[in-house]
Design a protein around this motif. Structure first.
Motif, PDB file in Angstrom:
ATOM      1  N   THR A 308      25.804 -20.384  31.576  1.00 33.02           N
ATOM      2  CA  THR A 308      25.083 -20.893  32.749  1.00 33.02           C
ATOM      3  C   THR A 308      26.004 -21.048  33.955  1.00 33.02           C
ATOM      4  O   THR A 308      25.830 -21.961  34.761  1.00 33.02           O
ATOM      5  CB  THR A 308      24.427 -22.239  32.413  1.00 33.02           C
ATOM      6  OG1 THR A 308      25.429 -23.149  31.936  1.00 33.02           O
ATOM      7  CG2 THR A 308      23.351 -22.073  31.360  1.00 33.02           C
ATOM      8  N   ALA A 309      26.966 -20.147  34.082  1.00 32.68           N
ATOM      9  CA  ALA A 309      27.880 -20.225  35.223  1.00 32.68           C
ATOM     10  C   ALA A 309      27.156 -19.972  36.540  1.00 32.68           C
ATOM     11  O   ALA A 309      27.563 -20.494  37.587  1.00 32.68           O
ATOM     12  CB  ALA A 309      29.026 -19.218  35.043  1.00 32.68           C
ATOM     13  N   ASN A 310      26.086 -19.175  36.519  1.00 32.33           N
ATOM     14  CA  ASN A 310      25.348 -18.910  37.752  1.00 32.33           C
ATOM     15  C   ASN A 310      24.673 -20.166  38.303  1.00 32.33           C
ATOM     16  O   ASN A 310      24.501 -20.287  39.522  1.00 32.33           O
ATOM     17  CB  ASN A 310      24.293 -17.824  37.511  1.00 32.33           C
ATOM     18  CG  ASN A 310      24.899 -16.484  37.157  1.00 32.33           C
ATOM     19  OD1 ASN A 310      26.043 -16.208  37.508  1.00 32.33           O
ATOM     20  ND2 ASN A 310      24.159 -15.656  36.450  1.00 32.33           N
ATOM     21  N   ALA A 311      24.289 -21.081  37.438  1.00 32.06           N
ATOM     22  CA  ALA A 311      23.576 -22.287  37.873  1.00 32.06           C
ATOM     23  C   ALA A 311      24.491 -23.492  38.044  1.00 32.06           C
ATOM     24  O   ALA A 311      24.282 -24.314  38.943  1.00 32.06           O
ATOM     25  CB  ALA A 311      22.462 -22.622  36.879  1.00 32.06           C
ATOM     26  N   PHE A 312      25.524 -23.617  37.198  1.00 28.49           N
ATOM     27  CA  PHE A 312      26.367 -24.810  37.211  1.00 28.49           C
ATOM     28  C   PHE A 312      27.809 -24.532  37.622  1.00 28.49           C
ATOM     29  O   PHE A 312      28.597 -25.483  37.746  1.00 28.49           O
ATOM     30  CB  PHE A 312      26.366 -25.468  35.824  1.00 28.49           C
ATOM     31  CG  PHE A 312      25.034 -26.006  35.410  1.00 28.49           C
ATOM     32  CD1 PHE A 312      24.627 -27.267  35.802  1.00 28.49           C
ATOM     33  CD2 PHE A 312      24.177 -25.253  34.625  1.00 28.49           C
ATOM     34  CE1 PHE A 312      23.395 -27.768  35.419  1.00 28.49           C
ATOM     35  CE2 PHE A 312      22.943 -25.743  34.238  1.00 28.49           C
ATOM     36  CZ  PHE A 312      22.549 -27.004  34.642  1.00 28.49           C
ATOM     37  N   SER A 400      24.533 -34.605  32.468  1.00 28.33           N
ATOM     38  CA  SER A 400      23.904 -33.308  32.216  1.00 28.33           C
ATOM     39  C   SER A 400      24.598 -32.201  33.003  1.00 28.33           C
ATOM     40  O   SER A 400      24.789 -31.098  32.487  1.00 28.33           O
ATOM     41  CB  SER A 400      22.418 -33.374  32.588  1.00 28.33           C
ATOM     42  OG  SER A 400      21.748 -34.349  31.813  1.00 28.33           O
ATOM     43  N   ASP A 401      24.974 -32.476  34.237  1.00 33.98           N
ATOM     44  CA  ASP A 401      25.677 -31.463  35.027  1.00 33.98           C
ATOM     45  C   ASP A 401      27.036 -31.144  34.426  1.00 33.98           C
ATOM     46  O   ASP A 401      27.488 -29.992  34.453  1.00 33.98           O
ATOM     47  CB  ASP A 401      25.836 -31.939  36.471  1.00 33.98           C
ATOM     48  CG  ASP A 401      24.509 -32.006  37.207  1.00 33.98           C
ATOM     49  OD1 ASP A 401      23.545 -31.370  36.736  1.00 33.98           O
ATOM     50  OD2 ASP A 401      24.432 -32.697  38.237  1.00 33.98           O
ATOM     51  N   PHE A 402      27.724 -32.157  33.884  1.00 29.97           N
ATOM     52  CA  PHE A 402      29.051 -31.927  33.317  1.00 29.97           C
ATOM     53  C   PHE A 402      28.974 -31.060  32.068  1.00 29.97           C
ATOM     54  O   PHE A 402      29.883 -30.267  31.811  1.00 29.97           O
ATOM     55  CB  PHE A 402      29.717 -33.265  32.999  1.00 29.97           C
ATOM     56  CG  PHE A 402      31.202 -33.187  32.852  1.00 29.97           C
ATOM     57  CD1 PHE A 402      32.023 -33.256  33.959  1.00 29.97           C
ATOM     58  CD2 PHE A 402      31.792 -33.037  31.604  1.00 29.97           C
ATOM     59  CE1 PHE A 402      33.402 -33.185  33.834  1.00 29.97           C
ATOM     60  CE2 PHE A 402      33.156 -32.953  31.466  1.00 29.97           C
ATOM     61  CZ  PHE A 402      33.978 -33.030  32.587  1.00 29.97           C
ATOM     62  N   MET A 403      27.905 -31.225  31.298  1.00 28.37           N
ATOM     63  CA  MET A 403      27.739 -30.416  30.087  1.00 28.37           C
ATOM     64  C   MET A 403      26.880 -29.180  30.336  1.00 28.37           C
ATOM     65  O   MET A 403      26.481 -28.505  29.387  1.00 28.37           O
ATOM     66  CB  MET A 403      27.128 -31.241  28.964  1.00 28.37           C
ATOM     67  CG  MET A 403      25.743 -31.778  29.257  1.00 28.37           C
ATOM     68  SD  MET A 403      25.116 -32.888  27.968  1.00 28.37           S
ATOM     69  CE  MET A 403      25.003 -31.789  26.581  1.00 28.37           C
ATOM     70  N   CYS A 404      26.597 -28.879  31.644  1.00 29.77           N
ATOM     71  CA  CYS A 404      25.841 -27.679  32.035  1.00 29.77           C
ATOM     72  C   CYS A 404      24.475 -27.655  31.348  1.00 29.77           C
ATOM     73  O   CYS A 404      24.080 -26.681  30.699  1.00 29.77           O
ATOM     74  CB  CYS A 404      26.619 -26.414  31.726  1.00 29.77           C
ATOM     75  SG  CYS A 404      28.248 -26.340  32.493  1.00 29.77           S
TER      76      CYS A 404
END
Length: 546
Positions: A308-312, A400-404
């Motif tokens: 999920t690198a594109n989103a996070f 949640s953002d830290f764990m993508c």
């Protein structure tokens, strides 16, 4: 040019070897005595090179169509052995290049190979019994498209896997519609019918896919590891990782390295719940950069290549001085080993990242002394569930953002699969709403809502609540019969009240107007009008019609 392509195709069909170890090529039909191709076990739709007519009518009584290509896994799958004429292979290669893009990762390249194999299986199924393939007219048979979909659904594949395969074909057909193949005789109307048929199949599968996803989610939530298991893993990792590093220094073996990788990934997952792709794609350069930028508070590793690198963006892991010391020591040990010229931190033989981290995780899980299955998704779900239950909205979003992790997607599954306690709380909301409605109808204040017993026939005041005389199980016909009887009785009562008395004076009901102009008919109508407030809308409509 088309003649040349057809000549090449005939040569291809004639020279193609037909061994039993590999799938047989589409054979050229020569009448009833020709031998069928093993691509499908049904009767060919057409054995001529003329365009087949478009079948737009579904047939529920069509024979069961089965495709034998969905057997084996990985490199053993027979779909990889399917070949087509040169012009079609070139077109499929162009579709693969379009899917991979200009800078494909190793995982994306592997996915592209799988996707092309599924497309080839679909094309082979559709082309069975056709002499000419380069015109792509075999795709016009809509009945066979439905048969291919049925063969997926009735096979051993899960319904979500079948849905994924059909979506792959839908993506290919969209590409084909926008980028027609050279030599194709499919017109725009054909492509509209084909894509619409595939879209209808996907729509008809939504219910099964939705229910299957909820069942899997519910089963997964019931089998999650407990918090005691998570704490036991963290405690064991602090002891076992230094011991395994000592063994790798004195007597390195593959078994010890696998267990070491298992404990490292188990420790990271019990802390952050990242996907395994974050660990497998973490490079030596990223670890060394974290060493340079580290402070006395610890080290922060940034992993750029993950799902999920594109989103996070980059995935992050904060490690203490002790935890990062284990990683630094492993980098030093790798430099003394042979066959470890891999740029990834969790190196294996070859140049690609490790794909066996799930196996290593299970080894460490068993070494801790825990039983039952375990995977990275279960550990990730534990952290997502804890953040939802024990953190406020802002902190939950930070976790949640830290764990993508996308909270919107998770909330959709949580809302459809409440736990036992959550379901009990929801029932209490229904009860509170019903109590408020009863209070509003009986005039009880909000402070006395708790005095109302919704399961009894009386409220706190001791008065009988209003009860509708109409039974919910009563049919409309019985309702009208009861109403007509009631109306006749009401009219007789009204006529008796307005009939002349012995003294010759008219008896007027108390509810009727006292105007001298009011006659018997007006009084009768007024009585009927006063009853409208207790009648249902259906009865009111009947009165209006009268």
């Amino acid at each position: 040019m088309n003649q040349r392509a057809e000549d090449q195709e005939r040569v291809f069909l004639r020279k193609r070897s037909r061994t039993e170890s590999t799938p047989k090529r589409l054979s050229k039909s020569k009448g009833p005595s020709c031998r069928k191709s093993p691509i499908a076990s049904h009767t060919p739709v057409s054995s001529s090179s003329e365009p087949a007519s478009i079948d737009t009518k579904a047939s529920s009584s069509s024979p069961l169509i089965h495709s034998p290509w969905f057997s084996g896994r990985g490199r053993g799958n027979r779909m990889r052995d399917i070949t087509f004429p040169r012009i079609m292979e070139k077109y499929l290669q162009g579709y693969r290049d379009h899917y991979e893009g200009i800078d494909p990762t190793v995982r994306l390249q592997e996915n592209a190979v799988s996707k092309i194999s599924r497309v080839k299986s679909f094309l082979s199924f559709m082309a069975h019994g056709f002499n000419r393939l380069s015109d792509w007219l075999f795709l016009r048979d809509l009945k066979r498209i439905r048969g291919w979909s049925r063969s997926l659904i009735k096979s051993s594949l899960q319904v979500t896997t079948s849905d994924f395969y059909i979506k792959n074909i839908s993506h290919f057909l969209k590409y084909m519609n926008e980028t027609p193949c050279k030599g194709s005789r499919l017109n725009q109307n054909d492509m509209i019918l084909i894509t619409r048929e595939v879209a209808a199949i996907l729509k008809s599968m939504r219910k099964k896919v939705f229910i299957h996803q909820r069942q899997v989610k519910r089963d997964k939530m019931e089998g999650l590891p407990s918090h005691k298991d998570i704490m036991a893993c963290l405690t064991a990792a602090k002891t076992r990782i230094p011991q395994l590093l000592d063994v790798m220094t004195s007597n390195p073996t593959h078994a010890t390295r696998s267990l070491l990788y298992g404990y490292m990934t188990l420790n990271w997952s019990c802390i952050y719940g990242h996907r395994p792709g974050v660990y497998s794609n973490m490079t030596n350069t990223e670890v060394l950069k974290a060493e340079i930028t580290g402070t006395a508070f610890g080290h922060l590793i940034h992993v750029s290549n993950h799902k999920t690198a594109n989103a996070f963006g980059e995935a992050q892991m904060y490690l203490t001085i002790e935890e990062f010391g284990w990683m630094k020591r492993w980098l030093e040990i790798k430099g003394t080993l042979t066959g470890t010229n891999n740029r990834y931190f969790l190196c294996i033989a070859g140049k690609n990242p490790s794909r066996n981290l799930a196996t290593f995780l299970r080894l460490a899980w068993a070494d801790v002394g825990l039983k039952g299955p375990i995977n990275f998704t279960d550990l990730r779900t534990v952290h997502a569930d804890n953040a939802k239950r024990f953190q406020d909205i802002s902190n939950r979003q930070r976790v949640s953002d830290f764990m993508c992790h996308n909270t919107a997607t998770a909330d959709t599954f949580y809302a459809k699969n409440p736990s036992l306690k959550e379901a009990a709380d929801i029932r209490m909301l229904f009860t509170e709403s019903l109590q408020a409605a009863v209070a509003a109808a009986s005039g009880v204040s909000e402070d006395n809502l708790g005095d109302i017993d919704i399961q009894s026939d009386r409220d706190s005041s001791g008065e009988e609540p209003y009860q509708d005389s109409t039974d919910t199980e009563t049919s409309d016909e019985e309702l009208y019969k009861d109403f007509n009887a009631w109306r006749a009785a009401k009219r007789e009562q009204s006529m008796a009240e307005h009939s002349p008395s012995d003294t010759g004076e008219e008896r007027v009901p108390a509810s009727a107007p006292t105007s001298p102009d009011t006659d018997n008919v007006a009084s009768d109508q007024l009585v009927n009008m006063q009853c409208f407030v207790v009648l249902s809308p259906l009865v009111l409509d009947e009165l209006i019609m009268l």
